[in-house]
Design a protein around this motif. Structure first.
Motif, PDB file in Angstrom:
ATOM      1  N   SER A 204     -58.125  -1.502 -10.836  1.00 36.99           N
ATOM      2  CA  SER A 204     -57.847  -2.629  -9.955  1.00 36.99           C
ATOM      3  C   SER A 204     -57.647  -3.901 -10.769  1.00 36.99           C
ATOM      4  CB  SER A 204     -58.996  -2.831  -8.966  1.00 36.99           C
ATOM      5  OG  SER A 204     -59.029  -1.794  -8.013  1.00 36.99           O
ATOM      6  N   GLU A 205     -56.536  -4.563 -10.536  1.00 43.01           N
ATOM      7  CA  GLU A 205     -56.266  -5.834 -11.205  1.00 43.01           C
ATOM      8  C   GLU A 205     -57.185  -6.920 -10.649  1.00 43.01           C
ATOM      9  OE1 GLU A 205     -52.345  -8.405 -11.087  1.00 43.01           O
ATOM     10  OE2 GLU A 205     -52.163  -6.717 -12.453  1.00 43.01           O
ATOM     11  N   SER A 206     -57.413  -6.852  -9.361  1.00 36.28           N
ATOM     12  CA  SER A 206     -58.439  -7.626  -8.666  1.00 36.28           C
ATOM     13  C   SER A 206     -58.890  -6.745  -7.514  1.00 36.28           C
ATOM     14  CB  SER A 206     -57.902  -8.974  -8.172  1.00 36.28           C
ATOM     15  OG  SER A 206     -56.777  -8.781  -7.338  1.00 36.28           O
ATOM     16  N   VAL A 207     -59.895  -7.119  -6.802  1.00 32.94           N
ATOM     17  CA  VAL A 207     -60.475  -6.236  -5.793  1.00 32.94           C
ATOM     18  C   VAL A 207     -59.391  -5.730  -4.831  1.00 32.94           C
ATOM     19  CG1 VAL A 207     -62.122  -6.040  -3.914  1.00 32.94           C
ATOM     20  CG2 VAL A 207     -62.692  -7.379  -5.954  1.00 32.94           C
ATOM     21  N   GLY A 208     -59.211  -4.412  -4.813  1.00 30.62           N
ATOM     22  CA  GLY A 208     -58.277  -3.799  -3.883  1.00 30.62           C
ATOM     23  C   GLY A 208     -56.822  -3.842  -4.285  1.00 30.62           C
ATOM     24  N   ASN A 209     -56.504  -4.422  -5.455  1.00 29.10           N
ATOM     25  CA  ASN A 209     -55.114  -4.536  -5.888  1.00 29.10           C
ATOM     26  C   ASN A 209     -54.875  -3.625  -7.095  1.00 29.10           C
ATOM     27  OD1 ASN A 209     -54.571  -6.496  -3.913  1.00 29.10           O
ATOM     28  ND2 ASN A 209     -55.223  -8.151  -5.276  1.00 29.10           N
ATOM     29  N   PHE A 210     -54.363  -2.431  -6.834  1.00 25.87           N
ATOM     30  CA  PHE A 210     -54.132  -1.481  -7.927  1.00 25.87           C
ATOM     31  C   PHE A 210     -52.788  -0.762  -7.799  1.00 25.87           C
ATOM     32  CE2 PHE A 210     -56.618   0.558  -4.570  1.00 25.87           C
ATOM     33  CZ  PHE A 210     -55.868   1.693  -4.284  1.00 25.87           C
ATOM     34  N   GLY A 211     -51.972  -1.117  -6.823  1.00 27.98           N
ATOM     35  CA  GLY A 211     -50.705  -0.428  -6.625  1.00 27.98           C
ATOM     36  C   GLY A 211     -49.515  -1.261  -7.032  1.00 27.98           C
ATOM     37  N   PRO A 212     -48.350  -0.616  -7.227  1.00 25.29           N
ATOM     38  CA  PRO A 212     -47.131  -1.346  -7.580  1.00 25.29           C
ATOM     39  C   PRO A 212     -46.565  -2.090  -6.378  1.00 25.29           C
ATOM     40  CG  PRO A 212     -46.644   0.974  -7.270  1.00 25.29           C
ATOM     41  CD  PRO A 212     -48.130   0.843  -7.157  1.00 25.29           C
ATOM     42  N   ASN A 213     -45.707  -3.047  -6.653  1.00 23.02           N
ATOM     43  CA  ASN A 213     -45.023  -3.804  -5.610  1.00 23.02           C
ATOM     44  C   ASN A 213     -43.931  -2.932  -5.008  1.00 23.02           C
ATOM     45  OD1 ASN A 213     -43.614  -5.543  -3.995  1.00 23.02           O
ATOM     46  ND2 ASN A 213     -43.032  -6.963  -5.633  1.00 23.02           N
ATOM     47  N   ARG A 214     -44.186  -2.394  -3.849  1.00 22.07           N
ATOM     48  CA  ARG A 214     -43.260  -1.425  -3.255  1.00 22.07           C
ATOM     49  C   ARG A 214     -41.976  -2.068  -2.749  1.00 22.07           C
ATOM     50  NH1 ARG A 214     -47.731   2.617  -0.392  1.00 22.07           N
ATOM     51  NH2 ARG A 214     -49.300   2.305  -2.022  1.00 22.07           N
ATOM     52  N   LEU A 215     -41.922  -3.390  -2.680  1.00 20.06           N
ATOM     53  CA  LEU A 215     -40.729  -4.084  -2.219  1.00 20.06           C
ATOM     54  C   LEU A 215     -39.766  -4.397  -3.356  1.00 20.06           C
ATOM     55  CD1 LEU A 215     -42.320  -6.573   0.332  1.00 20.06           C
ATOM     56  CD2 LEU A 215     -41.328  -4.316   0.768  1.00 20.06           C
ATOM     57  N   LEU A 216     -40.162  -4.081  -4.597  1.00 22.71           N
ATOM     58  CA  LEU A 216     -39.304  -4.334  -5.735  1.00 22.71           C
ATOM     59  C   LEU A 216     -38.008  -3.542  -5.601  1.00 22.71           C
ATOM     60  CD1 LEU A 216     -39.694  -5.971  -8.462  1.00 22.71           C
ATOM     61  CD2 LEU A 216     -40.056  -3.739  -9.530  1.00 22.71           C
ATOM     62  N   ALA A 217     -36.883  -4.173  -5.934  1.00 25.15           N
ATOM     63  CA  ALA A 217     -35.582  -3.512  -5.785  1.00 25.15           C
ATOM     64  C   ALA A 217     -35.517  -2.197  -6.556  1.00 25.15           C
ATOM     65  CB  ALA A 217     -34.471  -4.453  -6.238  1.00 25.15           C
ATOM     66  N   GLU A 218     -36.181  -2.135  -7.722  1.00 22.69           N
ATOM     67  CA  GLU A 218     -36.173  -0.906  -8.526  1.00 22.69           C
ATOM     68  C   GLU A 218     -36.851   0.267  -7.832  1.00 22.69           C
ATOM     69  OE1 GLU A 218     -36.415  -0.380 -12.708  1.00 22.69           O
ATOM     70  OE2 GLU A 218     -36.937  -2.493 -12.979  1.00 22.69           O
ATOM     71  N   PHE A 219     -37.664  -0.008  -6.819  1.00 26.76           N
ATOM     72  CA  PHE A 219     -38.392   1.056  -6.146  1.00 26.76           C
ATOM     73  C   PHE A 219     -37.788   1.408  -4.796  1.00 26.76           C
ATOM     74  CE2 PHE A 219     -42.369  -0.803  -8.424  1.00 26.76           C
ATOM     75  CZ  PHE A 219     -41.940  -0.273  -9.629  1.00 26.76           C
ATOM     76  N   ALA A 220     -36.620   0.895  -4.491  1.00 22.11           N
ATOM     77  CA  ALA A 220     -35.973   1.184  -3.220  1.00 22.11           C
ATOM     78  C   ALA A 220     -35.735   2.685  -3.081  1.00 22.11           C
ATOM     79  CB  ALA A 220     -34.640   0.430  -3.119  1.00 22.11           C
ATOM     80  N   GLY A 221     -36.088   3.234  -1.918  1.00 19.74           N
ATOM     81  CA  GLY A 221     -35.894   4.649  -1.645  1.00 19.74           C
ATOM     82  C   GLY A 221     -36.986   5.554  -2.154  1.00 19.74           C
ATOM     83  N   LYS A 222     -37.977   5.009  -2.834  1.00 19.17           N
ATOM     84  CA  LYS A 222     -39.068   5.828  -3.359  1.00 19.17           C
ATOM     85  C   LYS A 222     -40.212   5.895  -2.343  1.00 19.17           C
ATOM     86  CE  LYS A 222     -37.795   4.758  -8.117  1.00 19.17           C
ATOM     87  NZ  LYS A 222     -37.133   6.038  -8.386  1.00 19.17           N
ATOM     88  N   SER A 223     -40.907   7.018  -2.348  1.00 18.88           N
ATOM     89  CA  SER A 223     -42.030   7.233  -1.434  1.00 18.88           C
ATOM     90  C   SER A 223     -43.336   7.127  -2.194  1.00 18.88           C
ATOM     91  CB  SER A 223     -41.921   8.614  -0.775  1.00 18.88           C
ATOM     92  OG  SER A 223     -40.747   8.707   0.005  1.00 18.88           O
ATOM     93  N   PHE A 224     -44.247   6.300  -1.704  1.00 24.17           N
ATOM     94  CA  PHE A 224     -45.565   6.120  -2.307  1.00 24.17           C
ATOM     95  C   PHE A 224     -46.611   6.725  -1.376  1.00 24.17           C
ATOM     96  CE2 PHE A 224     -42.864   2.843  -4.072  1.00 24.17           C
ATOM     97  CZ  PHE A 224     -43.196   2.846  -5.417  1.00 24.17           C
ATOM     98  N   ILE A 225     -47.455   7.576  -1.948  1.00 19.84           N
ATOM     99  CA  ILE A 225     -48.489   8.249  -1.171  1.00 19.84           C
ATOM    100  C   ILE A 225     -49.830   7.691  -1.599  1.00 19.84           C
ATOM    101  CG2 ILE A 225     -49.549  10.456  -0.572  1.00 19.84           C
ATOM    102  CD1 ILE A 225     -46.112  10.527  -2.121  1.00 19.84           C
ATOM    103  N   ASP A 226     -50.556   7.071  -0.678  1.00 15.42           N
ATOM    104  CA  ASP A 226     -51.841   6.441  -0.987  1.00 15.42           C
ATOM    105  C   ASP A 226     -52.941   7.499  -1.044  1.00 15.42           C
ATOM    106  OD1 ASP A 226     -51.020   3.693  -1.096  1.00 15.42           O
ATOM    107  OD2 ASP A 226     -50.764   3.766   1.079  1.00 15.42           O
ATOM    108  N   MET A 227     -53.556   7.636  -2.212  1.00 12.99           N
ATOM    109  CA  MET A 227     -54.618   8.635  -2.406  1.00 12.99           C
ATOM    110  C   MET A 227     -56.003   8.004  -2.474  1.00 12.99           C
ATOM    111  SD  MET A 227     -52.725  11.274  -2.348  1.00 12.99           S
ATOM    112  CE  MET A 227     -53.880  12.585  -2.794  1.00 12.99           C
ATOM    113  N   SER A 228     -56.054   6.689  -2.633  1.00 21.50           N
ATOM    114  CA  SER A 228     -57.337   5.977  -2.717  1.00 21.50           C
ATOM    115  C   SER A 228     -57.421   4.875  -1.662  1.00 21.50           C
ATOM    116  CB  SER A 228     -57.509   5.375  -4.112  1.00 21.50           C
ATOM    117  OG  SER A 228     -57.485   6.357  -5.111  1.00 21.50           O
ATOM    118  N   GLY A 229     -56.694   5.063  -0.571  1.00 20.23           N
ATOM    119  CA  GLY A 229     -56.648   4.047   0.456  1.00 20.23           C
ATOM    120  C   GLY A 229     -55.556   3.032   0.181  1.00 20.23           C
ATOM    121  N   ALA A 230     -55.367   2.125   1.126  1.00 15.90           N
ATOM    122  CA  ALA A 230     -54.336   1.103   0.998  1.00 15.90           C
ATOM    123  C   ALA A 230     -54.645   0.184  -0.175  1.00 15.90           C
ATOM    124  CB  ALA A 230     -54.223   0.309   2.286  1.00 15.90           C
ATOM    125  N   SER A 231     -53.577  -0.302  -0.802  1.00 18.68           N
ATOM    126  CA  SER A 231     -53.743  -1.161  -1.972  1.00 18.68           C
ATOM    127  C   SER A 231     -52.879  -2.393  -1.856  1.00 18.68           C
ATOM    128  CB  SER A 231     -53.362  -0.402  -3.246  1.00 18.68           C
ATOM    129  OG  SER A 231     -53.204  -1.282  -4.335  1.00 18.68           O
TER     130      SER A 231
END
Length: 519
Positions: free
Chosen positions: A54-81
């Protein structure tokens, strides 16, 4: 008790992203594209598990709105981030459409590091329950990227986590790609780079923790890292290797290479990535340069750069070669048909087992060979003693008058310029030969099991002769012959292998080019 890892680097995505063009040539990606054209793998249908502190409390996931991640599916395994800049940059290097060499990776399982070690995957602290099986839907999860370091503060606890990780990789055929600590001379953290079955990653600059696994950790004295890659910090070189692994998993999972299922096992992919690595000019694994032990090493890797810089073109050439056929004795191999100059072999070594391979070198060249094998822990996680690991030895001998002759010591003077022809570590679960200036002639490459344990070892042997790429030499064995023709015809009408002119389809012009280059 919860783990308290710290990220290797907590940096903004914007400031740390390096354009792909800046390092694609260094890791062999440009050569791969030049050779395969439209058939170049992209990591399609290969899933990555992204494990982040975690970079800070509860923040450990990538920015899913980034243009480079368009069309990719993210599956949360440790809860929402929430969003982590660190995780975003890691993701860009691992699977970003503009930054990564594996833009085709479309499914990412997101874990928080402490959760991954405990309830979300490895089940640390439960003396019976095994790690969760890697998901296989919607695509197989084959790679876990660990761009973090940490510890439970208790070496026994850390060892249990590492044993569980090795168990999972051995069972599922997956790979954990794990970053080292930043800073040359810095302390090597147990988690996660000190496992047996994964790959520890450093920096091509040498600015990472390096050397041997510390006393108290399972297998103390083993060498780390195994690979290096470009990046400003190890957090960002690690996903470069994960992306490289994704290309190899994709390649080995599609026709015609998926027919042989041992080709896509984690240990085989690992061996090809390590064997195919580029060795810089100063690379050395402590083999004496003169005297009776010339060419012998007990330390198979460079103490800082491991096997070298990851090279996807060379690893791909190894994995797309036909699997070698060994002889049971060195004498038998000396009279057997020569193996390809680039090849691999998967085997399960039982007590006293040997495997031997004849290799005919048509011209002087540098030669790389590597065997790695898995630790296979049982579910007795908290046992005080470490699970036993078998011991293999790797040696190259020269065939003289039909007889394989050792070339360590003075016998190797004039046969090879420098490097090692015998690798005999007592603690590492890999052995590596890297020989500069090996003269033309016939050789026998031998693997021998030296221990008296009752356990077995799933292993992969790979080798690569560094000769120039020849147009039409699809299997990379140094000649254009019937084997290459067979591969081209088998891929007729597809994007490869055999698309020699790079127009995206194997057809008549490619056949003409191959026949024109016939050896």
């Amino acid at each position: 008790m919860r783990i308290t890892p710290r990220a290797v680097a907590l940096l903004t995505a914007v400031s740390m992203v390096t354009p792909l063009s800046a390092w694609a040539d260094e890791i062999g990606r440009d050569a791969l594209v030049a050779r395969l054209g439209a058939a170049t793998p992209t990591g399609a249908n290969v899933g990555i598990g992204q494990v982040e502190a975690s970079e800070s409390v509860g923040n450990f996931g990538p920015n899913r709105l980034l243009a480079e991640f368009a069309g990719k599916s993210f599956i949360d395994m440790s809860g929402a981030s929430g969003t982590s800049g660190h995780a975003t940059t890691v993701g860009q290097n691992a699977y970003g459409t503009a930054t990564s060499i594996a833009p085709g990776v479309s499914n990412i399982w997101v874990y928080e590091a402490g959760s991954f070690a405990q309830t979300a995957n490895l089940n640390f602290g439960n003396s019976i329950q095994t790690p969760m099986v890697a998901p296989s839907s919607p695509v197989p999860l084959r790679i876990f990227n660990h761009s973090w370091i940490g510890s439970f503060g208790n070496v026994a606890f850390d060892n249990e986590v590492l044993r569980r990780a090795d168990y999972a990789m051995n069972r599922d055929g997956t790979l954990f790609i794990c970053g080292e600590n930043n800073g040359a001379g810095s302390v090597m953290n147990s988690l996660m780079s000190c496992g047996y079955n994964g790959i520890a990653v450093g920096l091509t600059s040498g600015g990472h923790s390096a050397g041997d696994v510390a006393t108290g950790v399972d297998g103390a004295g083993r060498m780390k890292p195994e690979l290096v890659a470009p990046g400003q910090f190890t957090s960002f070189s690690t996903p470069v290797v994960s992306a490289a692994a994704a290309l190899m998993f994709e390649t080995t999972s599609v026709a015609p290479y998926n027919v042989n299922t041992t080709r896509r096992k984690g240990v085989t992919i690992k061996s090809a990535l390590l064997c195919g690595a580029t060795h810089n000019a100063g690379w050395q694994n402590q083999a004496p340069t003169s005297g009776p032990n010339r060419g012998l090493t007990l330390k198979p890797l460079d103490p800082v750069f491991g096997a070298g810089t990851v090279n996807v073109d060379r690893a791909h050439r190894i994995l797309t070669a036909n699997e070698a056929a060994p002889s049971a004795t060195a004498a038998g191999a000396a009279s057997a048909t020569a193996q390809p100059l680039v090849s691999w072999d998967y085997d399960v070594y039982v007590a006293a087992m040997q495997r031997h391979y004849r290799i005919d070198l048509p011209a002087a060249a540098d030669f790389s060979a590597l065997i790695t094998w898995n630790r296979a822990p049982t579910t007795q996680w908290t046992s005080g003693s470490a699970p036993a690991v078998v011991n293999l030895r790797l040696e190259l001998k020269k065939v003289v008058d039909g007889v394989p002759v050792a070339i360590t010591g003075d016998a190797g003077v004039g046969v090879f310029t420098s490097g090692n022809v015998l690798s005999a570590s007592a603690v590492d679960n890999l052995e590596h030969l890297y020989i500069r200036g090996l003269t033309a002639g016939s050789y026998v490459l031998s693997v021998t099991r030296d221990d008296a344990l009752t356990s077995v070892a799933a292993s992969a042997l790979t080798w690569f002769v560094d000769l120039p790429v020849i147009l039409g030499d699809i299997d990379g064995n140094g000649v254009v012959n019937g084997a290459d023709l067979g591969q081209l015809l088998g891929a007729w009408g597809t994007a490869g292998p055999g698309d020699l002119n790079g127009d995206g389809i194997v057809n008549g012009p490619d056949l003409g080019a191959l026949l024109g280059a016939w050896s």
